[in-house]
Design a protein around this motif. Structure first.
Motif, PDB file in Angstrom:
ATOM      1  N   ASP A 175       0.827  -1.209   0.000  1.00  0.00           N
ATOM      2  CA  ASP A 175       0.000   0.000   0.000  1.00  0.00           C
ATOM      3  C   ASP A 175       0.857   1.254   0.000  1.00  0.00           C
ATOM      4  O   ASP A 175       0.546   2.234  -0.705  1.00  0.00           O
ATOM      5  N   GLU A 176       1.933   1.227   0.790  1.00  0.00           N
ATOM      6  CA  GLU A 176       2.808   2.393   0.832  1.00  0.00           C
ATOM      7  C   GLU A 176       3.463   2.631  -0.525  1.00  0.00           C
ATOM      8  O   GLU A 176       3.506   3.768  -1.021  1.00  0.00           O
ATOM      9  N   THR A 207       2.352   1.550  -3.370  1.00  0.00           N
ATOM     10  CA  THR A 207       1.299   1.894  -4.332  1.00  0.00           C
ATOM     11  C   THR A 207       0.945   3.368  -4.242  1.00  0.00           C
ATOM     12  O   THR A 207       0.698   4.027  -5.267  1.00  0.00           O
ATOM     13  N   ARG A 208       0.916   3.898  -3.010  1.00  0.00           N
ATOM     14  CA  ARG A 208       0.667   5.325  -2.869  1.00  0.00           C
ATOM     15  C   ARG A 208       1.762   6.145  -3.540  1.00  0.00           C
ATOM     16  O   ARG A 208       1.485   7.199  -4.136  1.00  0.00           O
TER      17      ARG A 208
END
Length: 649
Positions: A606-607, A609-610
């Motif tokens: 997620d990190e 991807t952000r």
């Protein structure tokens, strides 16, 4: 504007196991604050040995077993304090809270009580349990040690701010600022640092409470002050960055430049300061001055958001200066860099999903035992290792990975316990066999022992009767030594011989000599009678003690013959039950470990991807700017040399 953040001292990050050690040194009954005092129960000392060897899981399990079997009666309160601190170190604050509450109800010392609640509040705050943290802070009385009072006030303010109670936090921080300033005037550097954190947090609290003017004054005071340490310089840079972006948001670019100029060029806040300084110059329509900090920032390594933004800010300033060709090339270079970084992030995401990150961290950071305060020390080989910095810096990732590591440790422990149970079965079978083989011999020996003990008891009773007769008749001769008895017998034979001789004149001297010798011997026996009587009684008491021990051993042997089969049966029943519990827990722990690994990997993905999404936004802005430049070039002859006001900002 980036939202101002709370300053928390890189403080004495005292571990919660340090809480246990500190509390043990001040536990009830302790005579000194230099240590936990003498150990009176060996099993408690065993737990302390593991504790001071940093094997906290072993210390906790050993201690709980000893408490279950009531093996630490002389250290009951200290054992509970140690158990509470160890549970707290694993993040089990509710269980630790119940232990501390019980100790308080049982009358723990106020200093122990207040320090326990302080550490409990700190852990709850760090875990994000704000209501529970406030409840723990409310339980702290007036006996908290002096060295903790300033940190207690700061922690109270942080909890209030995290709960959105900015007015109450500001009031608390004002009082702490005044107290810290008074201490700082006494030339103590430590209170000066506390006062700086208090002023920073006070400024943030006032700004969040919509008192921007007052909050700005407090932050500006820090931003303009001299710095006596690296810690203070970092805090000063944070204050100036917060002030600068606040001024930008308030459309005060000139004021923002003054704040941001104070930030060090190579400090941890320098990237944000350079970016903000450039935008302040751009807002003042000074693109040439904006270009200088942005070019410095764009040339830096890393995937920091400010660096990435600077790569499109530089061509924007160039376009503002009319260098449209350079601007076009800059945008295209930025797009290419974003695409490369996007692809690199994709490779890192693939490696994470393949398990390389979690498995590598576990392999390179094995540790001895699980623990909530365990730290990462070695990083695994990844396609692009620089991407790990942002991932590992996140508190959520650190906590999630610690939970995964703890689950792996528990799985390993369950496997070890399964192997130990098999060994225990073999030991139990061996002991049962040995008991069956030895029991007949023991029973035969016991029968002989019973006969021997009874005979000894009869002999002892006879000796007591004889002693009673001697006392009653004051028979000193009965206590004579073997040599004296021999002399008495010789004198008796001489007497008989003299009696047969009769009244012959030549026997008179012999009778006189016999009388004198017997008188001397009788006098000696009578003189030594009290001492010999005392020795006889003493010897009889020793016989009584030895007989009592023999009878106790005889009774214990008989009891063991009755109890041992029951103990074997108890162990035979417990081993399958424990094996069943382990077999039930092992798949649950394995399933939780798999889920936790997925959660850890999801946080990392997620990190990254952000970051990809942020790159995509920047790339879109850059492409839009390129399109505007091309459009402008087709509409304006020689447009490559003219200024474009349509370049994206």
């Amino acid at each position: 504007m980036r939202r101002p953040f709370l300053a928390c001292r890189p403080l004495r990050r005292v571990l919660c196991v340090g809480l246990a050690a500190a509390l043990l040194s001040q536990g009830a009954g302790a005579q000194t604050t230099r240590g936990p005092g003498p150990v009176k129960d060996p099993h408690y000392g065993d737990a302390l040995f593991h504790f001071f060897q940093h094997r906290y899981f072993s210390a906790l399990s050993t201690l709980m077993v000893s408490q279950h079997f009531e093996r630490v009666p002389q250290h009951a309160e200290e054992a509970e304090i140690l158990r509470g601190g160890l549970l707290l170190s694993y993040g089990l604050h509710r269980e630790a809270g119940r232990i501390f509450e019980t100790l308080i109800e049982q009358g723990a010392r106020p200093a122990v009580r207040d320090r326990a609640w302080y550490y409990l509040a700190k852990i709850r705050y760090q875990r994000g349990h704000l209501d529970e943290a406030q409840a723990a802070l409310d339980r702290i009385g007036q006996e908290l040690p002096t060295e903790f009072r300033e940190d207690h006030a700061l922690l109270s303010a942080q909890v209030l701010m995290a709960r959105g109670q900015y007015a109450q936090a500001a009031a608390l921080l004002r009082a702490q600022v005044e107290e810290s300033r008074a201490q700082a005037r006494r030339d103590d550097p430590e209170p000066a640092m506390r006062a700086a954190y208090a002023r920073y947090n006070l400024g943030v609290a006032l700004i969040r409470n919509h008192d921007t003017e007052a909050g700005t004054r407090w932050l500006d005071e820090i931003g303009r002050s001299g710095a006596h340490s690296e810690e203070y310089r970092v805090l000063r840079d944070r204050a100036n960055v917060a002030l600068g972006f606040a001024a930008l948001q308030a459309e005060q670019p000139q004021q923002a430049r003054q704040y941001l100029e104070r930030v060090r060029l190579r400090g941890p806040q320098s990237n944000q300061a350079l970016l903000g300084f450039g935008w302040a110059a751009a807002a003042l329509e000074q693109p040439r001055e904006a270009l200088v900090p942005w070019m410095e920032l764009a040339g830096r390594e890393g995937d920091d958001a400010a660096v990435l933004e600077a790569r499109i800010a530089v061509p924007y300033a160039q376009a503002e200066l009319g260098a449209l060709g350079l601007a076009l090339q800059g945008y295209q270079d930025a797009i290419a860099a974003y695409e490369r970084e996007h692809a690199a992030l994709g490779e890192s995401i693939g490696a994470i999903r393949a398990g390389k990150l979690v498995e590598g961290l576990m392999t390179l950071n094995p540790g001895v035992e699980m623990g909530w305060f365990w730290q990462l020390r070695e990083l695994p080989q990844m396609p692009h290792g620089r991407h790990l910095a942002r991932v590992l810096a996140r508190h959520e990732f650190q906590e999630a990975f610690k939970n995964y590591r703890d689950l792996q440790f528990l799985a390993h422990q369950l496997a070890q316990w399964r192997d130990k149970l098999a060994a225990f079965r073999d030991i139990l079978e061996h002991r049962q066999q040995a008991f069956a083989e030895r029991l007949p011999r023991i029973q035969a020996a016991a029968r002989e022992s019973e006969t021997g003990v009874a005979a000894l008891q009869r002999r002892r009773d006879a000796a007591q009767a004889e002693l009673d007769r001697v006392i009653a008749q004051r028979d000193a001769a009965a206590l004579a030594t073997p040599k004296e008895r021999e002399l008495l017998e010789r004198l008796a034979r001489v007497r008989e011989t003299l009696a047969r001789v009769g009244d012959a004149p030549e026997a008179a001297p012999l009778r006189e000599r016999h009388r004198l010798a017997e008188g001397v011997l009788r006098w000696t026996l009578d003189e030594d009678y009290p001492v010999r009587l005392w020795e006889a009684r003493k010897a009889l008491r020793r016989v009584d003690e030895q007989l009592a021990r023999a009878q106790a051993r005889e009774a214990a042997l008989a009891q063991a013959q009755r109890d041992e089969p029951a103990r074997f049966a108890s162990f035979e029943g417990r081993l399958p039950a424990l094996a069943g519990r382990i077999e039930a827990l092992a798949p649950r722990v394995a399933a939780l470990a798999r889920e936790q690994q997925q959660a850890v990997e999801a946080l990392a993905v997620d990190e990254l991807t952000r970051q990809q999404q942020r790159l995509a936004v920047y790339a879109t802005q850059a492409r839009f700017a390129v399109a505007q430049l091309y459009d402008h070039a087709t509409r304006v002859p020689g447009g490559a040399q003219e200024r474009s006001d349509a370049a994206p900002r």
